[in-house]
Design an enzyme around this catalytic site. Structure first.
Site, PDB file in Angstrom:
ATOM      1  N   LYS A  15       0.817  -1.224   0.000  1.00  0.00           N
ATOM      2  CA  LYS A  15       0.000   0.000   0.000  1.00  0.00           C
ATOM      3  C   LYS A  15       0.846   1.268   0.000  1.00  0.00           C
ATOM      4  CE  LYS A  15      -2.446  -0.465   3.690  1.00  0.00           C
ATOM      5  NZ  LYS A  15      -1.760  -1.693   4.167  1.00  0.00           N
ATOM      6  N   THR A  16       1.881   1.294   0.834  1.00  0.00           N
ATOM      7  CA  THR A  16       2.675   2.518   0.949  1.00  0.00           C
ATOM      8  C   THR A  16       3.419   2.814  -0.340  1.00  0.00           C
ATOM      9  OG1 THR A  16       2.899   2.201   3.338  1.00  0.00           O
ATOM     10  CG2 THR A  16       4.481   3.670   2.272  1.00  0.00           C
ATOM     11  N   LYS A  32      -2.215  10.022   5.843  1.00  0.00           N
ATOM     12  CA  LYS A  32      -2.518   8.735   6.466  1.00  0.00           C
ATOM     13  C   LYS A  32      -3.257   9.038   7.760  1.00  0.00           C
ATOM     14  CE  LYS A  32      -1.094   4.165   7.615  1.00  0.00           C
ATOM     15  NZ  LYS A  32      -0.475   3.003   6.994  1.00  0.00           N
ATOM     16  N   ALA A 101      -4.995   1.725   6.759  1.00  0.00           N
ATOM     17  CA  ALA A 101      -4.144   0.904   7.625  1.00  0.00           C
ATOM     18  C   ALA A 101      -4.601  -0.541   7.502  1.00  0.00           C
ATOM     19  CB  ALA A 101      -4.242   1.381   9.076  1.00  0.00           C
ATOM     20  N   GLY A 102      -3.696  -1.423   7.074  1.00  0.00           N
ATOM     21  CA  GLY A 102      -4.081  -2.816   6.923  1.00  0.00           C
ATOM     22  C   GLY A 102      -5.148  -2.987   5.845  1.00  0.00           C
TER      23      GLY A 102
END
Length: 205
Positions: A15-16, A32, A101-102
Site C-alpha cells: 500500500k505505501t 494517512k 491501515a491494513g
C-alpha cells in the site's frame, strides 16, 4: 476534484509503495489518518523519501499510535479511543491520496473500520498481491466496496500471476491501473518510473 483512497487486501501487500507512486504521478497531497507503530519511520516518512516533486503537502495523522497492531488495539495500549468524528480530512485544493491501515475491515474502535473513512466520491485503489488465499481476499474486499457504491480500481503488486489476475478481473469487472513489479530496491527513480507509467490511466478517473 477526485481523491484516491489506497487500501489493501491484507497487510504488507504494498500500500505505501502504491501510495507513493500515486502521489508522484498526480503531484498530489498525502494523508494517512491513522498510523500504528513505526512513528520514527512512518509510512508518511517513507512516501516523503520516495517522491521527487515539490508540490506535495504531507498532512499530519489524526492518530499516531505507538504499537504496530490493529488501530483499535494500539489505541487501547496508548490509553485512547479513536473517534471517527476526530478524523477530519485536511483541506486542500490539490488531489489527495489517502492511505488506509491494513485491510478494509481493520477496526478503528468497537464500531468503525477503515471502510468508514472512505467517502462516496473517492476512487478506491485496492492493492492486491498474490499469495495463497489472495483471490478470496481480493474478491471480498472489492465486493464490500461495491456494495457501498464505491468506484474501485485494482493495482496488482509483486510478480505477475496471470491466472490469479485474470479471474479477479473477470469476477469483479473493475479496471486495473497496472502492476508494481518486484524490484531489487525502491527509490525515487523507481517510483518516478511507475508514476510516469500510471499517470495517463489515473487521469481518466
Amino acid at each position: 476534484m477526485k481523491h484516491f483512497f489506497v487500501t489493501g487486501i491484507s497487510t504488507e501487500v504494498g500500500k505505501t509503495m502504491a501510495a507513493a507512486i500515486l502521489v508522484e504521478a498526480l503531484e498530489a497531497d498525502y494523508w494517512k489518518p491513522v498510523q500504528a507503530g513505526e512513528l520514527d519511520a512512518s509510512d508518511q516518512d517513507k512516501v516523503k523519501n520516495l517522491i521527487s516533486n515539490s508540490k506535495t503537502i504531507f498532512h499530519p495523522n489524526s492518530y499516531a499510535l505507538h504499537t504496530p497492531m490493529s488501530p483499535h488495539a494500539a489505541a487501547e495500549i496508548d490509553g485512547v479511543t479513536i473517534h471517527l468524528d476526530k478524523i477530519t480530512r485536511p483541506k486542500t485544493s490539490n488531489t489527495l491520496v489517502i492511505e488506509g491501515a491494513g485491510g478494509l475491515l481493520v477496526p478503528l474502535n468497537n464500531s468503525d473500520t477503515i471502510l468508514d473513512l472512505i467517502q462516496p466520491n473517492d476512487v478506491v485503489v485496492v492493492v492486491s498481491r498474490h499469495y495463497l488465499g489472495s483471490i478470496n481476499h481480493t474478491l471480498l474486499t472489492v465486493d464490500k466496496l461495491q456494495q457501498r457504491g464505491h468506484q474501485v480500481v485494482l493495482l496488482f503488486s509483486g510478480a505477475e500471476h496471470p491466472t490469479t489476475e485474470h479471474i479477479i478481473l473477470k469476477k469483479t469487472g473493475v479496471q486495473c491501473l497496472g502492476r508494481i513489479d518486484e524490484e531489487s530496491k525502491f527509490d525515487r527513480a523507481v517510483v518516478k518510473k511507475y508514476a510516469n507509467r500510471f499517470k495517463t490511466n489515473m487521469e481518466l478517473f
